[in-house]
Design a protein around this motif. Sequence first.
Motif, PDB file in Angstrom:
ATOM      1  N   SER A  14       0.838  -1.195   0.000  1.00 33.89           N
ATOM      2  CA  SER A  14       0.000   0.000   0.000  1.00 33.89           C
ATOM      3  C   SER A  14       0.878   1.252   0.000  1.00 33.89           C
ATOM      4  O   SER A  14       1.895   1.288   0.685  1.00 33.89           O
ATOM      5  N   PRO A  15       0.467   2.295  -0.733  1.00 35.40           N
ATOM      6  CA  PRO A  15       1.220   3.548  -0.717  1.00 35.40           C
ATOM      7  C   PRO A  15       0.864   4.442   0.476  1.00 35.40           C
ATOM      8  O   PRO A  15       1.370   5.550   0.594  1.00 35.40           O
ATOM      9  N   CYS A  16       0.020   3.952   1.368  1.00 30.93           N
ATOM     10  CA  CYS A  16      -0.433   4.751   2.513  1.00 30.93           C
ATOM     11  C   CYS A  16       0.746   5.219   3.355  1.00 30.93           C
ATOM     12  O   CYS A  16       1.635   4.445   3.685  1.00 30.93           O
ATOM     13  N   VAL A  17       0.732   6.521   3.695  1.00 35.73           N
ATOM     14  CA  VAL A  17       1.759   7.106   4.559  1.00 35.73           C
ATOM     15  C   VAL A  17       1.141   7.637   5.852  1.00 35.73           C
ATOM     16  O   VAL A  17       1.760   8.402   6.576  1.00 35.73           O
ATOM     17  N   CYS A  20      -3.979  10.961   6.151  1.00 33.34           N
ATOM     18  CA  CYS A  20      -5.236  10.740   5.443  1.00 33.34           C
ATOM     19  C   CYS A  20      -6.101  12.007   5.470  1.00 33.34           C
ATOM     20  O   CYS A  20      -6.876  12.226   6.394  1.00 33.34           O
ATOM     21  N   CYS A  29      -6.458  11.612  -1.689  1.00 34.32           N
ATOM     22  CA  CYS A  29      -5.781  11.716  -0.399  1.00 34.32           C
ATOM     23  C   CYS A  29      -4.473  12.481  -0.593  1.00 34.32           C
ATOM     24  O   CYS A  29      -3.695  12.173  -1.491  1.00 34.32           O
ATOM     25  N   CYS A  32      -1.326   9.718   0.197  1.00 32.94           N
ATOM     26  CA  CYS A  32      -0.954   8.642  -0.739  1.00 32.94           C
ATOM     27  C   CYS A  32      -1.368   8.912  -2.177  1.00 32.94           C
ATOM     28  O   CYS A  32      -0.979   8.173  -3.082  1.00 32.94           O
ATOM     29  N   ARG A  34      -4.206   8.502  -3.592  1.00 30.13           N
ATOM     30  CA  ARG A  34      -5.252   7.628  -4.135  1.00 30.13           C
ATOM     31  C   ARG A  34      -6.626   8.259  -3.930  1.00 30.13           C
ATOM     32  O   ARG A  34      -6.827   9.065  -3.025  1.00 30.13           O
ATOM     33  N   ILE A  39      -8.740   3.638  -2.263  1.00 26.55           N
ATOM     34  CA  ILE A  39      -8.394   3.290  -0.884  1.00 26.55           C
ATOM     35  C   ILE A  39      -9.345   2.215  -0.359  1.00 26.55           C
ATOM     36  O   ILE A  39      -8.919   1.231   0.245  1.00 26.55           O
ATOM     37  N   TRP A  42      -8.682  -1.234  -2.168  1.00 27.33           N
ATOM     38  CA  TRP A  42      -7.281  -1.671  -2.269  1.00 27.33           C
ATOM     39  C   TRP A  42      -7.075  -3.142  -1.913  1.00 27.33           C
ATOM     40  O   TRP A  42      -6.425  -3.877  -2.652  1.00 27.33           O
ATOM     41  N   MET A  54      -0.253   2.367  -8.600  1.00 24.31           N
ATOM     42  CA  MET A  54       1.043   2.799  -8.058  1.00 24.31           C
ATOM     43  C   MET A  54       1.853   3.559  -9.104  1.00 24.31           C
ATOM     44  O   MET A  54       2.500   4.550  -8.796  1.00 24.31           O
ATOM     45  N   LEU A  57       0.424   7.200  -9.532  1.00 20.01           N
ATOM     46  CA  LEU A  57       0.451   8.113  -8.386  1.00 20.01           C
ATOM     47  C   LEU A  57       1.397   9.309  -8.552  1.00 20.01           C
ATOM     48  O   LEU A  57       0.994  10.433  -8.228  1.00 20.01           O
TER      49      LEU A  57
END
Length: 78
Positions: A14-17, A20, A29, A32, A34, A39, A42, A54, A57
Amino acid sequence: MTDESPWARNEVESPCVKICVVHPQARICTGCLRSIDEITRWTKMAPDERRAIMEALPDRATLLRKRRGGRAARVGEV
């Protein structure tokens, strides 16, 4: 016996950092990049669909570069 962990997975990460915040105009977001739909879906996406997102992005970052505050916002130039 192999050296591989039984918990290792061959998945697209996941590109989540963990930042949010959804941008009000771009609807992505700010952490990330997305969309809310991406999200949400995913974990259910196929690896190919995740890879495609990805790859897309970095191009989305330009959607967030325009400054929203300051004088331009007050006089309606944004």
